[in-house]
Scaffold this motif. Structure first.
Motif, PDB file in Angstrom:
ATOM      1  N   ILE A  13      14.532  -1.048  -9.090  1.00  0.00           N
ATOM      2  CA  ILE A  13      15.522  -2.016  -8.642  1.00  0.00           C
ATOM      3  C   ILE A  13      15.450  -2.257  -7.141  1.00  0.00           C
ATOM      4  N   ASN A  14      14.839  -1.348  -6.395  1.00  0.00           N
ATOM      5  CA  ASN A  14      14.822  -1.458  -4.936  1.00  0.00           C
ATOM      6  C   ASN A  14      13.581  -2.161  -4.390  1.00  0.00           C
ATOM      7  N   ASN A  15      12.693  -2.601  -5.258  1.00  0.00           N
ATOM      8  CA  ASN A  15      11.452  -3.216  -4.796  1.00  0.00           C
ATOM      9  C   ASN A  15      11.085  -4.436  -5.618  1.00  0.00           C
ATOM     10  N   THR A  16      10.497  -5.411  -4.960  1.00  0.00           N
ATOM     11  CA  THR A  16       9.940  -6.550  -5.684  1.00  0.00           C
ATOM     12  C   THR A  16       8.653  -6.129  -6.381  1.00  0.00           C
ATOM     13  N   GLU A  17       7.833  -5.315  -5.694  1.00  0.00           N
ATOM     14  CA  GLU A  17       6.629  -4.791  -6.329  1.00  0.00           C
ATOM     15  C   GLU A  17       7.013  -3.744  -7.370  1.00  0.00           C
ATOM     16  N   GLN A  18       6.397  -3.849  -8.537  1.00  0.00           N
ATOM     17  CA  GLN A  18       6.709  -2.954  -9.645  1.00  0.00           C
ATOM     18  C   GLN A  18       5.463  -2.145  -9.993  1.00  0.00           C
ATOM     19  N   SER A  19       5.285  -1.027  -9.290  1.00  0.00           N
ATOM     20  CA  SER A  19       4.063  -0.240  -9.449  1.00  0.00           C
ATOM     21  C   SER A  19       3.927   0.352 -10.850  1.00  0.00           C
ATOM     22  N   ALA A  20       5.042   0.754 -11.453  1.00  0.00           N
ATOM     23  CA  ALA A  20       4.969   1.320 -12.803  1.00  0.00           C
ATOM     24  C   ALA A  20       4.557   0.260 -13.818  1.00  0.00           C
ATOM     25  N   LEU A  21       5.072  -0.946 -13.654  1.00  0.00           N
ATOM     26  CA  LEU A  21       4.709  -2.034 -14.560  1.00  0.00           C
ATOM     27  C   LEU A  21       3.233  -2.397 -14.390  1.00  0.00           C
ATOM     28  N   ALA A  22       2.768  -2.436 -13.142  1.00  0.00           N
ATOM     29  CA  ALA A  22       1.355  -2.717 -12.883  1.00  0.00           C
ATOM     30  C   ALA A  22       0.471  -1.669 -13.547  1.00  0.00           C
TER      31      ALA A  22
END
Length: 313
Positions: A13-22
Protein backbone atom coordinates in the motif's frame (compact mmCIF):
# COMPACT_ATOMS: atom_id res chain seq x y z
CA UNK A 1 6.60 -31.91 -9.86
CA UNK A 2 3.35 -29.95 -10.14
CA UNK A 3 3.56 -26.19 -10.48
CA UNK A 4 1.75 -23.79 -8.19
CA UNK A 5 -1.96 -23.69 -8.91
CA UNK A 6 -3.15 -20.56 -7.11
CA UNK A 7 -0.96 -17.58 -6.13
CA UNK A 8 -1.78 -14.83 -3.64
CA UNK A 9 0.10 -11.51 -3.75
CA UNK A 10 -0.24 -8.98 -0.95
CA UNK A 11 -0.38 -5.39 -2.23
CA UNK A 12 2.22 -2.92 -0.98
CA UNK A 13 0.00 0.00 0.00
CA UNK A 14 2.96 2.35 0.51
CA UNK A 15 4.44 2.04 -2.98
CA UNK A 16 3.38 2.43 -6.57
CA UNK A 17 5.94 -0.21 -7.54
CA UNK A 18 4.71 -3.68 -6.62
CA UNK A 19 7.78 -5.88 -6.32
CA UNK A 20 5.87 -8.93 -5.08
CA UNK A 21 3.44 -8.73 -7.99
CA UNK A 22 6.34 -8.36 -10.44
CA UNK A 23 7.99 -11.45 -8.95
CA UNK A 24 4.76 -13.44 -9.19
CA UNK A 25 4.47 -12.76 -12.91
CA UNK A 26 8.16 -13.56 -13.31
CA UNK A 27 7.59 -16.94 -11.67
CA UNK A 28 4.59 -17.91 -13.82
CA UNK A 29 6.10 -16.62 -17.06
CA UNK A 30 6.60 -19.42 -19.54
CA UNK A 31 4.75 -22.06 -17.55
CA UNK A 32 2.55 -24.33 -19.71
CA UNK A 33 -0.51 -23.47 -17.63
CA UNK A 34 0.09 -20.25 -15.67
CA UNK A 35 -1.74 -20.28 -12.32
CA UNK A 36 -4.19 -17.49 -11.49
CA UNK A 37 -2.89 -14.57 -9.42
CA UNK A 38 -4.97 -12.78 -6.79
CA UNK A 39 -3.83 -9.28 -5.80
CA UNK A 40 -4.98 -8.84 -2.20
CA UNK A 41 -5.28 -6.04 0.33
CA UNK A 42 -6.66 -5.84 3.85
CA UNK A 43 -7.71 -2.35 4.99
CA UNK A 44 -9.24 -0.92 8.13
CA UNK A 45 -10.05 2.49 9.60
CA UNK A 46 -11.07 2.51 13.24
CA UNK A 47 -12.99 5.77 12.88
CA UNK A 48 -15.46 4.30 10.38
CA UNK A 49 -16.59 1.68 12.88
CA UNK A 50 -16.67 3.84 16.01
CA UNK A 51 -18.42 7.02 14.92
CA UNK A 52 -21.88 7.40 16.48
CA UNK A 53 -22.98 10.01 13.97
CA UNK A 54 -23.56 7.43 11.23
CA UNK A 55 -26.07 4.63 11.02
CA UNK A 56 -24.97 1.05 10.41
CA UNK A 57 -26.02 1.32 6.75
CA UNK A 58 -24.09 4.57 6.35
CA UNK A 59 -20.96 3.02 7.84
CA UNK A 60 -21.31 0.04 5.49
CA UNK A 61 -21.66 2.39 2.54
CA UNK A 62 -18.55 4.33 3.56
CA UNK A 63 -16.55 1.11 3.92
CA UNK A 64 -17.69 -0.04 0.47
CA UNK A 65 -16.61 3.32 -0.92
CA UNK A 66 -13.12 3.01 0.60
CA UNK A 67 -12.82 -0.56 -0.67
CA UNK A 68 -13.83 0.52 -4.17
CA UNK A 69 -11.22 3.29 -4.14
CA UNK A 70 -8.53 0.80 -3.15
CA UNK A 71 -9.64 -1.65 -5.82
CA UNK A 72 -9.34 1.07 -8.46
CA UNK A 73 -5.87 2.00 -7.20
CA UNK A 74 -4.74 -1.65 -7.20
CA UNK A 75 -5.96 -2.20 -10.76
CA UNK A 76 -4.05 0.91 -11.81
CA UNK A 77 -0.72 -0.02 -10.17
CA UNK A 78 -1.05 -3.63 -11.35
CA UNK A 79 -1.53 -2.70 -15.01
CA UNK A 80 2.21 -2.56 -15.92
CA UNK A 81 2.78 -6.09 -14.63
CA UNK A 82 -0.12 -7.91 -16.25
CA UNK A 83 0.77 -10.64 -18.71
CA UNK A 84 -1.46 -12.05 -21.42
CA UNK A 85 -2.75 -15.51 -20.59
CA UNK A 86 -2.53 -15.14 -16.81
CA UNK A 87 -5.83 -14.90 -14.94
CA UNK A 88 -5.72 -11.95 -12.57
CA UNK A 89 -8.11 -10.46 -10.04
CA UNK A 90 -8.10 -7.85 -7.30
CA UNK A 91 -9.59 -8.47 -3.87
CA UNK A 92 -9.92 -5.99 -0.99
CA UNK A 93 -11.34 -6.88 2.44
CA UNK A 94 -12.14 -4.87 5.55
CA UNK A 95 -10.24 -6.40 8.49
CA UNK A 96 -8.41 -4.93 11.48
CA UNK A 97 -5.61 -7.52 11.47
CA UNK A 98 -3.87 -7.81 8.09
CA UNK A 99 -2.08 -11.10 8.77
CA UNK A 100 -5.33 -12.78 9.85
CA UNK A 101 -7.09 -11.49 6.74
CA UNK A 102 -4.27 -12.76 4.50
CA UNK A 103 -4.21 -16.23 6.06
CA UNK A 104 -8.02 -16.42 5.97
CA UNK A 105 -7.82 -15.75 2.23
CA UNK A 106 -5.19 -18.48 1.85
CA UNK A 107 -7.56 -20.98 3.44
CA UNK A 108 -10.71 -19.71 1.71
CA UNK A 109 -9.24 -19.88 -1.81
CA UNK A 110 -6.68 -22.69 -1.35
CA UNK A 111 -3.68 -20.57 -2.32
CA UNK A 112 -0.45 -22.56 -2.43
CA UNK A 113 2.03 -19.67 -2.63
CA UNK A 114 1.94 -16.31 -0.84
CA UNK A 115 4.08 -13.35 -1.90
CA UNK A 116 4.63 -10.15 0.03
CA UNK A 117 7.07 -7.28 -0.48
CA UNK A 118 9.76 -6.37 2.04
CA UNK A 119 12.21 -3.51 1.82
CA UNK A 120 15.93 -3.01 2.27
CA UNK A 121 16.83 -1.09 5.42
CA UNK A 122 18.57 2.15 4.55
CA UNK A 123 21.48 1.78 6.97
CA UNK A 124 21.83 -1.83 8.09
CA UNK A 125 21.92 -3.37 4.60
CA UNK A 126 19.38 -5.95 5.62
CA UNK A 127 15.78 -6.67 4.75
CA UNK A 128 13.26 -4.97 7.01
CA UNK A 129 10.41 -7.21 8.19
CA UNK A 130 7.15 -5.92 9.61
CA UNK A 131 5.10 -7.61 12.34
CA UNK A 132 2.78 -8.84 9.58
CA UNK A 133 5.76 -10.51 7.86
CA UNK A 134 6.70 -12.36 11.04
CA UNK A 135 3.11 -13.51 11.64
CA UNK A 136 2.94 -14.86 8.09
CA UNK A 137 6.28 -16.65 8.44
CA UNK A 138 5.08 -18.36 11.59
CA UNK A 139 1.43 -19.04 10.81
CA UNK A 140 0.85 -19.27 7.06
CA UNK A 141 -0.12 -22.80 5.97
CA UNK A 142 1.46 -22.31 2.53
CA UNK A 143 4.97 -21.23 1.45
CA UNK A 144 5.68 -17.52 2.01
CA UNK A 145 7.91 -15.65 -0.44
CA UNK A 146 9.12 -12.32 0.94
CA UNK A 147 10.35 -10.16 -1.94
CA UNK A 148 12.78 -7.27 -1.86
CA UNK A 149 12.32 -4.31 -4.14
CA UNK A 150 14.76 -4.89 -6.98
CA UNK A 151 15.44 -7.36 -9.76
CA UNK A 152 17.21 -10.65 -9.30
CA UNK A 153 20.93 -10.62 -10.10
CA UNK A 154 21.82 -11.78 -13.60
CA UNK A 155 22.73 -15.49 -13.53
CA UNK A 156 21.79 -15.51 -9.86
CA UNK A 157 21.42 -18.46 -7.56
CA UNK A 158 18.98 -20.14 -5.23
CA UNK A 159 20.31 -21.37 -1.89
CA UNK A 160 18.38 -24.04 0.00
CA UNK A 161 19.41 -24.00 3.66
CA UNK A 162 19.12 -27.71 4.45
CA UNK A 163 19.82 -29.45 7.76
CA UNK A 164 21.49 -32.73 6.82
CA UNK A 165 22.94 -33.26 10.29
CA UNK A 166 19.65 -34.59 11.63
CA UNK A 167 18.23 -38.03 10.93
CA UNK A 168 14.78 -37.17 12.26
CA UNK A 169 11.96 -37.83 9.83
CA UNK A 170 10.74 -34.24 10.06
CA UNK A 171 14.12 -32.76 9.11
CA UNK A 172 14.76 -35.29 6.34
CA UNK A 173 11.33 -34.57 4.85
CA UNK A 174 11.88 -30.81 5.10
CA UNK A 175 15.28 -31.12 3.39
CA UNK A 176 13.65 -32.84 0.43
CA UNK A 177 10.85 -30.29 0.36
CA UNK A 178 13.30 -27.35 0.30
CA UNK A 179 15.36 -28.96 -2.47
CA UNK A 180 12.25 -29.65 -4.55
CA UNK A 181 11.11 -26.06 -4.15
CA UNK A 182 14.56 -24.76 -5.12
CA UNK A 183 14.46 -26.73 -8.36
CA UNK A 184 10.90 -25.60 -8.99
CA UNK A 185 11.87 -21.92 -8.75
CA UNK A 186 15.13 -22.36 -10.66
CA UNK A 187 13.51 -22.88 -14.05
CA UNK A 188 11.33 -19.75 -14.37
CA UNK A 189 13.93 -17.58 -12.62
CA UNK A 190 16.81 -19.08 -14.66
CA UNK A 191 18.90 -19.66 -11.55
CA UNK A 192 21.34 -22.28 -10.31
CA UNK A 193 20.52 -24.30 -7.19
CA UNK A 194 22.92 -24.56 -4.25
CA UNK A 195 22.45 -26.69 -1.14
CA UNK A 196 23.95 -25.16 2.00
CA UNK A 197 24.46 -26.69 5.43
CA UNK A 198 26.25 -25.73 8.64
CA UNK A 199 27.55 -27.99 11.38
CA UNK A 200 28.32 -27.04 14.99
CA UNK A 201 31.68 -25.87 16.26
CA UNK A 202 33.32 -28.19 18.78
CA UNK A 203 32.83 -26.70 22.27
CA UNK A 204 36.07 -25.08 23.42
CA UNK A 205 35.74 -26.19 27.04
CA UNK A 206 35.23 -29.87 26.32
CA UNK A 207 38.96 -30.65 26.44
CA UNK A 208 39.07 -29.23 29.96
CA UNK A 209 36.26 -31.47 31.12
CA UNK A 210 37.50 -34.48 29.12
CA UNK A 211 41.33 -34.33 28.79
CA UNK A 212 41.38 -37.47 26.64
CA UNK A 213 38.98 -35.90 24.13
CA UNK A 214 40.49 -35.25 20.66
CA UNK A 215 38.68 -32.19 19.22
CA UNK A 216 40.29 -32.57 15.79
CA UNK A 217 39.07 -36.14 15.36
CA UNK A 218 35.64 -35.16 16.64
CA UNK A 219 35.38 -32.22 14.21
CA UNK A 220 36.51 -34.41 11.33
CA UNK A 221 33.90 -37.02 12.22
CA UNK A 222 31.10 -34.45 12.41
CA UNK A 223 32.11 -32.88 9.11
CA UNK A 224 32.38 -36.31 7.50
CA UNK A 225 28.87 -37.21 8.64
CA UNK A 226 27.45 -33.98 7.21
CA UNK A 227 29.33 -34.38 3.92
CA UNK A 228 28.04 -37.93 3.50
CA UNK A 229 24.47 -36.88 4.20
CA UNK A 230 24.79 -33.91 1.83
CA UNK A 231 26.15 -36.17 -0.91
CA UNK A 232 23.12 -38.42 -0.66
CA UNK A 233 20.70 -35.48 -0.79
CA UNK A 234 22.36 -33.79 -3.78
CA UNK A 235 22.59 -37.06 -5.71
CA UNK A 236 18.87 -37.65 -5.19
CA UNK A 237 18.23 -34.45 -7.16
CA UNK A 238 21.08 -34.50 -9.67
CA UNK A 239 22.96 -31.60 -8.06
CA UNK A 240 26.73 -31.65 -8.50
CA UNK A 241 29.25 -31.30 -5.68
CA UNK A 242 30.30 -27.81 -6.78
CA UNK A 243 26.79 -26.63 -5.95
CA UNK A 244 26.89 -27.75 -2.32
CA UNK A 245 28.41 -26.05 0.72
CA UNK A 246 29.06 -27.66 4.12
CA UNK A 247 30.67 -25.22 6.56
CA UNK A 248 31.39 -25.11 10.28
CA UNK A 249 29.48 -22.52 12.28
CA UNK A 250 26.04 -21.26 13.22
CA UNK A 251 23.37 -21.15 10.48
CA UNK A 252 22.84 -17.41 11.03
CA UNK A 253 26.51 -16.85 10.15
CA UNK A 254 27.05 -19.54 7.51
CA UNK A 255 23.92 -19.13 5.36
CA UNK A 256 24.22 -15.34 4.78
CA UNK A 257 27.92 -15.85 3.94
CA UNK A 258 27.09 -18.49 1.34
CA UNK A 259 24.22 -16.43 -0.07
CA UNK A 260 26.61 -13.54 -0.65
CA UNK A 261 29.30 -15.78 -2.12
CA UNK A 262 27.03 -17.26 -4.81
CA UNK A 263 25.09 -14.02 -5.42
CA UNK A 264 21.80 -15.54 -4.32
CA UNK A 265 18.52 -13.99 -5.38
CA UNK A 266 16.56 -16.38 -3.18
CA UNK A 267 17.27 -18.26 0.03
CA UNK A 268 14.93 -21.09 1.02
CA UNK A 269 14.50 -21.79 4.73
CA UNK A 270 12.49 -24.25 6.74
CA UNK A 271 10.50 -22.80 9.64
CA UNK A 272 8.87 -24.61 12.52
CA UNK A 273 6.05 -22.12 12.89
CA UNK A 274 6.77 -21.63 16.59
CA UNK A 275 4.32 -19.29 18.30
CA UNK A 276 3.69 -17.79 21.72
CA UNK A 277 6.36 -17.05 24.32
CA UNK A 278 8.84 -19.49 22.81
CA UNK A 279 8.83 -17.44 19.60
CA UNK A 280 9.29 -14.18 21.50
CA UNK A 281 12.15 -15.27 23.73
CA UNK A 282 13.84 -18.04 21.76
CA UNK A 283 13.12 -17.38 18.10
CA UNK A 284 13.48 -19.82 15.24
CA UNK A 285 16.89 -20.49 13.72
CA UNK A 286 15.30 -19.47 10.43
CA UNK A 287 14.33 -16.10 11.85
CA UNK A 288 17.87 -15.48 13.08
CA UNK A 289 19.12 -16.25 9.56
CA UNK A 290 16.52 -14.01 7.93
CA UNK A 291 17.73 -10.96 9.86
CA UNK A 292 21.10 -11.20 8.09
CA UNK A 293 20.05 -11.96 4.51
CA UNK A 294 19.54 -9.24 1.93
CA UNK A 295 17.62 -11.16 -0.72
CA UNK A 296 14.26 -12.81 -1.32
CA UNK A 297 13.26 -15.37 1.33
CA UNK A 298 11.08 -18.43 0.75
CA UNK A 299 9.90 -19.86 4.08
CA UNK A 300 8.53 -23.40 4.13
CA UNK A 301 6.71 -25.29 6.83
CA UNK A 302 7.24 -29.01 7.45
CA UNK A 303 4.65 -31.39 6.02
CA UNK A 304 1.75 -31.84 8.39
CA UNK A 305 2.03 -28.33 9.82
CA UNK A 306 -1.31 -27.04 11.13
CA UNK A 307 -1.70 -23.28 11.33
CA UNK A 308 -3.16 -21.90 14.58
CA UNK A 309 -5.49 -19.90 12.30
CA UNK A 310 -6.82 -22.96 10.46
CA UNK A 311 -10.64 -22.59 10.55
CA UNK A 312 -10.97 -26.39 10.55
CA UNK A 313 -8.66 -26.87 13.50
Amino acid sequence: MDEYKNILVVADINNTEQSALARAFQIVKGLPTPPPITFFLSIYDFSYDMTSMLSSDERDAMRRGVIQQREEWMNKVAAPYLTKGVKFKVKVVWHHRPFEAIIAEVFASNHDLLLKATRKHDTLESVFFTPTDWHLLRKSPCPVLLVKNHDWPANGSIVASVHVGSESEAHVSLNHYMTEQAKKFAKPLKAEVYLANSYPVTPANITVELPEFDPTSYTDAVRGFHLTAMKKLRQDYGIDEEHTRVLEGLPEDVIPKIAKEVDAGLVILGTTGRTGLSAVFIGNTAENVIDKINCDILALKPHGYISPLDPNN
